[in-house]
Design an enzyme around this catalytic site. Structure first.
Site, PDB file in Angstrom:
ATOM      1  N   GLY A   1       4.368  19.741 -18.109  1.00  0.00           N
ATOM      2  CA  GLY A   1       3.618  18.664 -17.463  1.00  0.00           C
ATOM      3  C   GLY A   1       4.460  17.984 -16.423  1.00  0.00           C
ATOM      4  O   GLY A   1       5.684  18.099 -16.401  1.00  0.00           O
TER       5      GLY A   1
ATOM      6  N   GLY B   1       4.451  14.208 -14.192  1.00  0.00           N
ATOM      7  CA  GLY B   1       3.785  12.934 -13.935  1.00  0.00           C
ATOM      8  C   GLY B   1       4.533  12.145 -12.896  1.00  0.00           C
ATOM      9  O   GLY B   1       5.493  12.640 -12.296  1.00  0.00           O
TER      10      GLY B   1
ATOM     11  N   GLY C   1       8.203  11.617 -14.203  1.00  0.00           N
ATOM     12  CA  GLY C   1       9.120  12.696 -14.527  1.00  0.00           C
ATOM     13  C   GLY C   1       8.428  13.990 -14.884  1.00  0.00           C
ATOM     14  O   GLY C   1       7.202  14.088 -14.894  1.00  0.00           O
TER      15      GLY C   1
ATOM     16  N   VAL D   1       7.965  17.108 -17.686  1.00  0.00           N
ATOM     17  CA  VAL D   1       8.047  17.291 -19.131  1.00  0.00           C
ATOM     18  C   VAL D   1       8.293  18.761 -19.457  1.00  0.00           C
ATOM     19  O   VAL D   1       7.653  19.646 -18.887  1.00  0.00           O
ATOM     20  CB  VAL D   1       6.739  16.838 -19.806  1.00  0.00           C
ATOM     21  CG1 VAL D   1       6.910  16.827 -21.312  1.00  0.00           C
ATOM     22  CG2 VAL D   1       6.333  15.472 -19.310  1.00  0.00           C
TER      23      VAL D   1
ATOM     24  N   LYS E   1      11.017  14.571 -21.623  1.00  0.00           N
ATOM     25  CA  LYS E   1      10.663  14.057 -20.301  1.00  0.00           C
ATOM     26  C   LYS E   1      11.923  13.715 -19.545  1.00  0.00           C
ATOM     27  O   LYS E   1      12.762  12.951 -20.021  1.00  0.00           O
ATOM     28  CB  LYS E   1       9.772  12.822 -20.463  1.00  0.00           C
ATOM     29  CG  LYS E   1       9.453  12.156 -19.150  1.00  0.00           C
ATOM     30  CD  LYS E   1       8.242  11.272 -19.263  1.00  0.00           C
ATOM     31  CE  LYS E   1       6.987  12.057 -18.989  1.00  0.00           C
ATOM     32  NZ  LYS E   1       5.758  11.400 -19.180  1.00  0.00           N
TER      33      LYS E   1
ATOM     34  N   ASP F   1      -1.028   3.219 -16.660  1.00  0.00           N
ATOM     35  CA  ASP F   1      -1.505   4.505 -16.163  1.00  0.00           C
ATOM     36  C   ASP F   1      -2.289   5.228 -17.256  1.00  0.00           C
ATOM     37  O   ASP F   1      -1.980   6.352 -17.624  1.00  0.00           O
ATOM     38  CB  ASP F   1      -0.328   5.361 -15.665  1.00  0.00           C
ATOM     39  CG  ASP F   1      -0.786   6.505 -14.768  1.00  0.00           C
ATOM     40  OD1 ASP F   1      -1.974   6.505 -14.367  1.00  0.00           O
ATOM     41  OD2 ASP F   1       0.013   7.398 -14.465  1.00  0.00           O
TER      42      ASP F   1
END
Ligand SMILES: *[C@@H]1O[C@H](CO)[C@@H](O)[C@H](O)[C@H]1NC(C)=O
Ligand SMILES: *[C@@H]1O[C@H](CO)[C@@H](O)[C@H](O)[C@H]1NC(C)=O
Ligand SMILES: *[C@@H]1O[C@H](CO)[C@@H](O)[C@H](O)[C@H]1NC(C)=O
Ligand SMILES: *[C@@H]1O[C@H](CO)[C@@H](O)[C@H](O)[C@H]1NC(C)=O
Ligand SMILES: *[C@@H]1O[C@H](CO)[C@@H](O)[C@H](O)[C@H]1NC(C)=O
Ligand SMILES: *[C@@H]1O[C@H](CO)[C@@H](O)[C@H](O)[C@H]1NC(C)=O
Ligand SMILES: *[C@@H]1O[C@H](CO)[C@@H](O)[C@H](O)[C@H]1NC(C)=O
Ligand SMILES: *[C@@H]1O[C@H](CO)[C@@H](O)[C@H](O)[C@H]1NC(C)=O
Length: 798
Positions: free
Chosen positions: A520, A522, A525, A527, A541, A633
Site C-alpha cells: 500500500g 499513502g 508513507g 506499507v 509503514k 483521513d
C-alpha cells in the site's frame, strides 16, 4: 559570603518588617494580612504567587497559584493550599512567622487554624521559590518546612512525591476542600489511586483486578519516589512512567488529581492562557468507581461528562439521586421456565460474579442463571488467556459498575420475565439525568463549571455506595480465587500485553525482505508486508517525511502505541534510527474496506458491523483519548477488515505526528485528506476539529450503503429536464431521501446493486439518516462519533 550578606540584611529586616508584595520573602516577626491586597509573596521569576485567596463568601485560604494564565478572584490556577478545609475570615486573618520559628495562620481573633509547628533558635525566613515551593528556612539556611512536602491536589515539576505525600482531590470544581479521591504509595510500594469516603475505601488504579506486575508495576523498590521532570517525563520507583504528549519542551505543567477522581497532566499552551491535558490516567471516565448505582450503565458524553442510564426493564429508583441506581419494573419469578434474557451489546458489569464457568454454551449459561433465583444476569465472553482460552460465563448477583469499555467485545444478558422480553427489547429509551457534578469538558480547556449542591450530595452518596460495592466485590473475588485456585481467566479482563517494542532497522529490512513486497501507499508513507522473527506477519509503514527528532518521535509513537481498541489497528512497535522512521502494525489478511467494497460482496450484516465498529474506533480516538488524535483521513482505504469482518481503523495519529504543532493548535498549513471525503472546513480554512472525521465517516457510510465512490459523482437524468447532470454522492442520496415520503422505492434505488436487494430496511434507514447528519456543512450540526455509536447500537436489530 552568603552568611555575611544575611548578617547585613538581617538587622535591616528587624527594623522594617516586610508586609507587602515581595519576592524577598518574609522574616520572623512579620505577617501577611488578608485585608491587604498587595500582601503576597511572588517567586523571583514571577511565575507563582502566595497569599490569601478567596474560596467562598468572606472565606479565604492561604494558597499558592500560577500568575499565568492571568487570574482574577475565582479563576486562578491554585497549586497548593494551607487551610483548604478550614477557610479563614476575610477580616483580621493573618499568616505570621512567630519569633519562635513557627509559621502560623490565624483566623480573625487570633485563632490558629494551621501551623508548621517549626521551632528555631535563630530568626526564620519564608520565601516562595521559582518552582512554586514555599520554603521556611532558619537563619543558617536550613530548610525547616516546605510546601513541596505537603501537597494538596497538585504536583509541580521537580516536586518529589514520596511515601509521606498524598494528593487529595478537591470536593468539586470550585470547592477546594478535601474530596474523596487520593493518590498515594501503597504499602506494596505501588503508586495508587483510591476512593476514600467517610465509610468505605477502594483502590481503582492500577486496575484492582490486576496483579501489580500485570499492571506493569514493580513492588520491589521501597524507596517510593515519583517525580515529574521539567521536560514532561514522569517516573515512579514502581516502574510506572509516562511521557507528556508534549514531551521535550520546557513549559509550565502540573499533575493534578481532579475532583472527578482522574489524574491529569496539564500543560500551559504557548499562548500562556489555556491549560490542555497532556496525559491522563483514565481515558475512560466510567472506569472510576462510584458514579452510577446498581442496574445502570455509565456512559461518557463529550462536552458534558458522565451520564447514567437504566438497563432495559429497570427504572430509576429515586429521581433526584442516580447513586441509588435503578430498580426492576417487573417481578421476577423464581420459576426458571418463566424467565428470559435481554442482550446488551458491549456492556460490562464488573464484579459480583457467583462464579466463572469455562467453556459453557450460551444456552447452558442462560439455564444456569435461570436456575439461580438471585442471578440478575450474566456476562458471556470469550477470553484469551494463556493455556485457558475459552468462553466464560459469569452469572451475577448484582449488576454494578456498568459501562461500555472501548475494548469490550462481549455482551451482558439481563434476566427479565419471559412474557416481557419483547417489550423490553426496544432499548431505545433515552438516557436521562446526569449522574453527578463530575463534568469535565472534553475540549480539555481548563474551564470552570458551576456545580450544584444537591448533585454534590449525590456524588457523595454515589461514592459511598461504590465503596461498599467494591468491598463486596473484593471479598467475593478473594473467596473465588481461594476456592478455585485458578485466576487466569481473570487475566482476560486485561488487555493482552501489547509487547510494544523498538525494532532495529536491520531487523525490519530483513523482515520485509529488503522492502520488496509493497502492499500500500499513502500520503504519509509506503506499507510493506513483513514476517517478523517470531513468525508474526506484520505491515510495516515507512514514513516518507518524518524529519523530527528521535525524542519527539518516541513521545508520539508512545502515545499512539498505547491506544488500544478492538477497532483500531494495533501498533507492535517502531524503528527510529538515523533518518529512518518506521512503524510496525498487525497485518490484516482481508485488506481494506475499499478492496472489499469493490471486489467482494460484503453482505448487509457485515456492512452494518463495519459501520458500527468504525464509529466505535473513531469515538475512542476522539473522545476517550487526548484531543489531538484526530484522524483527518478517514476513507475506505484506511479501514482494514479482520478475519471476522470487524473493521480496524488504520493510520490514526499520523497526521498529527507529521505536522506536530500544527494540529495541536488546529491550524493546518496544508490541506489534508482525500478528495470526496474532506469536510468543508478544509476548503474554507475554518478551525479543524474532530468534526472533520465525522464528515468523512458520513461519506464512508454512504459508500457502504450505495457502493458508489464519492469521488466519481453520479450521473442522473432528471425526469423534468432530459439533460444529464453529475451530482455528488451526498446530493444524490439527499434527493432520494427527500422523496422517501412519497415512495418507499428510494431505498432500493440507492442501495449497492451487489447486495441484490437483501438488506434490513430499518438499519438502512438509520445508516442513511446518520450519514446525512454527519455530512452537514455546518460542523456543529454534525453529531459526535460518540453519539453516532449510541444511535447505531440502539437501533441494531438483533
Ligand atoms: C465545600 O464542600 C464542603 C463539604 O461538602 C462544605 O462544607 C463547604 O461549605 C463547601 N465550600 C464551599 C465554598 O462551597
Ligand atoms: C480571570 O479573570 C480575570 C478578571 O476577572 C480576567 O482578566 C482573566 O482573563 C480571567 N482568566 C481566565 C483564564 O479566564
Ligand atoms: C520496568 O519496565 C521495563 C520496561 O517497561 C522493564 O524492562 C523492566 O523489567 C521493568 N522493571 C521491573 C523491576 O519490573
Ligand atoms: C529504587 O529506585 C531508586 C530511585 O530510582 C534507585 O536509585 C534505586 O537504585 C532503586 N532500588 C532498587 C533496589 O532497584
Ligand atoms: C524518564 O525518566 C526515567 C527515570 O529517570 C528514565 O529512566 C527514562 O529514560 C526517561 N525517559 C525519557 C524518554 O527520557
Ligand atoms: C429521593 O431522595 C431524596 C433525597 O434523599 C428524598 O428526599 C426523597 O424523598 C426521595 N424520593 C423518593 C421517591 O424516595
Ligand atoms: C413453572 O411454570 C410452568 C409454566 O408457567 C408451570 O407449568 C410449572 O408448574 C411451574 N413450576 C413451578 C415449580 O411452579
Ligand atoms: C475450553 O475449550 C478449549 C477447546 O476445546 C480448550 O482448549 C480449553 O482448554 C478449554 N478451557 C478450559 C478452561 O477448560
Amino acid at each position: 559570603m552568603a552568611s555575611q550578606l544575611i548578617l547585613l540584611v538581617f538587622p535591616l529586616a528587624l527594623f522594617c518588617p516586610l508586609s507587602t508584595s515581595s519576592s524577598d520573602g518574609l522574616w520572623a516577626g512579620s505577617c501577611l494580612a488578608v485585608e491587604t491586597a498587595g500582601d503576597v509573596l511572588t517567586s523571583p521569576d514571577g511565575t507563582f504567587n502566595a497569599g490569601f485567596h478567596p474560596v467562598g463568601q468572606n472565606a479565604y485560604s492561604f494558597a499558592i497559584w500560577f500568575n499565568k494564565p492571568s487570574c482574577g478572584a475565582n479563576n486562578c490556577t491554585i497549586v497548593w493550599m494551607a487551610n483548604r478545609d478550614q477557610p479563614v475570615n476575610g477580616r483580621g486573618s493573618k499568616l505570621c512567622i512567630l519569633k519562635s520559628g513557627n509559621l502560623v495562620l490565624n483566623d480573625a481573633g487570633s485563632i490558629p487554624v494551621w501551623e508548621t509547628k517549626t521551632v528555631s533558635q535563630s530568626p526564620t525566613h519564608l520565601k516562595l521559590a521559582d518552582g512554586g515551593n514555599l520554603i521556611l528556612r532558619n537563619f543558617e539556611g536550613l530548610i525547616l518546612w516546605q510546601s513541596y512536602n505537603s501537597p494538596t491536589d497538585t504536583l509541580l515539576p521537580l516536586q518529589p512525591f514520596n511515601e509521606n505525600s498524598k494528593l487529595i482531590s478537591s470536593r468539586s470544581q470550585g470547592n477546594y476542600s478535601s474530596g474523596y479521591f487520593q493518590l498515594y504509595f501503597d504499602t506494596d510500594n505501588v503508586l495508587s489511586l483510591m476512593y476514600k469516603g467517610p465509610e468505605f475505601s477502594s483502590v481503582y488504579w492500577p486496575s484492582p483486578w490486576l496483579l501489580s506486575w500485570e499492571a506493569g508495576r514493580s513492588t520491589f523498590n521501597n524507596s517510593k519516589i515519583a517525580i515529574l521532570d521539567s521536560l514532561g517525563n514522569f517516573s515512579s520507583t514502581d516502574n510506572f512512567t509516562f511521557l507528556s504528549a508534549d514531551y521535550g519542551s520546557k513549559i509550565s505543567r502540573m499533575l493534578k488529581i481532579d475532583f472527578d477522581g482522574n489524574i491529569r497532566l496539564y500543560s500551559l499552551k504557548e499562548d500562556g492562557e489555556t491549560w490542555v491535558v497532556s496525559w491522563q490516567a483514565f481515558p475512560q471516565p466510567c472506569m472510576v468507581h462510584g458514579c452510577c448505582g446498581p442496574n445502570s450503565i455509565c456512559i461518557y458524553i463529550p462536552n458534558f461528562g458522565r451520564k447514567c442510564s437504566c438497563i432495559p426493564g429497570y427504572k430509576m429508583k429515586n429521581h433526584t439521586d442516580w447513586s441509588l441506581g435503578c430498580e426492576p419494573e417487573f417481578h421476577l419469578s423464581c420459576n426458571q421456565t418463566e424467565v428470559g434474557f435481554l442482550k446488551l451489546r458491549h456492556v460490562e458489569f464488573y464484579g459480583y460474579d457467583f462464579n466463572m464457568y469455562p467453556n459453557v454454551t450460551l444456552e447452558d449459561c442462560k439455564k444456569m442463571c435461570s436456575q439461580m433465583c438471585d442471578c440478575k444476569g450474566f456476562q458471556y465472553r470469550f477470553i484469551k488467556a494463556h493455556e485457558s482460552d475459552g468462553i466464560y460465563c459469569y452469572p451475577k448477583t448484582q449488576l454494578l459498575n456498568g459501562h461500555r469499555p472501548p475494548n469490550f467485545n462481549a455482551d451482558l444478558y439481563v434476566k427479565v420475565p419471559k412474557a416481557t422480553v419483547s417489550v423490553y427489547s426496544d432499548t431505545s429509551q433515552d438516557f436521562e439525568l446526569q449522574c453527578s457534578n463530575q463534568v469535565q469538558q472534553l475540549e480539555r480547556k481548563y474551564s470552570k463549571i458551576r456545580e450544584n449542591e444537591s448533585l454534590k450530595f449525590a456524588l457523595w452518596v454515589a461514592c459511598a455506595v461504590g465503596g461498599l460495592a467494591f468491598l463486596t466485590i473484593f471479598l467475593v473475588w478473594c473467596f473465588l480465587i481461594r476456592t478455585n485456585g485458578n485466576s487466569s481467566p481473570k487475566e482476560g479482563y486485561l488487555l493482552a500485553p501489547t509487547g510494544f517494542r523498538k525494532f532495529t532497522y536491520a531487523e525490519l529490512k530483513k523482515a520485509t525482505n529488503n522492502f520488496s513486497e509493497e502492499i500500500g501507499k499513502g500520503a504519509v508513507g509506503i506499507v510493506y508486508k513483513a514476517t517478523l522473527s517470531d513468525g508474526r506477519v506484520a505491515a510495516i509503514k515507512r514514513l516518507i517525511d518524518a524529519n523530527q527528532g528521535e525524542a519527539e518521535f518516541l513521545a508520539e509513537v508512545n502515545t499512539i502505541g498505547k491506544l488500544n481498541h478492538m477497532n483500531l489497528i494495533e501498533m507492535w512497535g517502531y524503528c527510529a534510527e538515523g533518518k529512518h522512521r518506521l512503524l510496525v502494525y498487525e497485518y490484516m489478511e482481508h485488506g481494506s474496506l475499499a478492496e472489499n467494497l469493490s471486489f467482494k460482496a460484503l453482505d448487509w450484516k457485515e456492512r452494518f458491523e463495519i459501520a458500527v465498529g468504525t464509529a466505535r474506533g473513531l469515538a475512542y480516538l476522539h473522545e476517550e483519548c487526548l484531543e489531538w488524535v484526530l484522524h483527518c483521513d478517514i476513507k475506505p482505504q484506511n479501514i482494514l477488515i479482520d478475519s471476522k469482518y470487524q473493521p480496524k481503523v488504520s493510520d490514526f495519529g499520523l497526521s498529527w505526528m507529521l505536522n506536530r504543532g500544527d494540529v495541536k493548535y488546529s491550524k493546518f498549513s496544508r490541506i489534508r485528506g482525500t478528495r470526496g471525503y474532506m469536510a468543508p472546513e478544509w476548503v474554507f480554512n475554518l478551525p479543524i476539529t474532530s468534526k472533520v472525521d465525522v464528515y468523512s465517516y458520513g461519506i464512508v457510510l454512504l459508500e457502504l450503503v450505495t457502493g458508489r465512490s464519492p469521488a466519481m459523482g453520479i450521473q442522473v437524468t432528471d425526469n423534468e429536464s432530459p439533460k444529464e447532470e453529475r451530482r455528488t454522492l451526498v446530493a444524490w442520496v439527499r434527493e432520494h431521501m427527500a422523496r422517501a415520503k412519497e415512495t418507499e422505492t428510494w431505498k432500493h434505488e440507492i442501495t449497492d446493486p451487489k447486495l441484490e436487494g437483501i438488506y434490513d430496511g430499518a438499519e438502512m434507514l438509520i445508516l442513511v439518516t446518520v450519514a446525512l447528519r454527519c455530512v452537514q456543512e455546518e460542523k456543529d450540526a454534525r453529531p459526535t462519533m460518540g453519539e453516532v455509536v449510541e444511535i447505531l447500537l440502539r437501533h441494531e436489530s438483533h
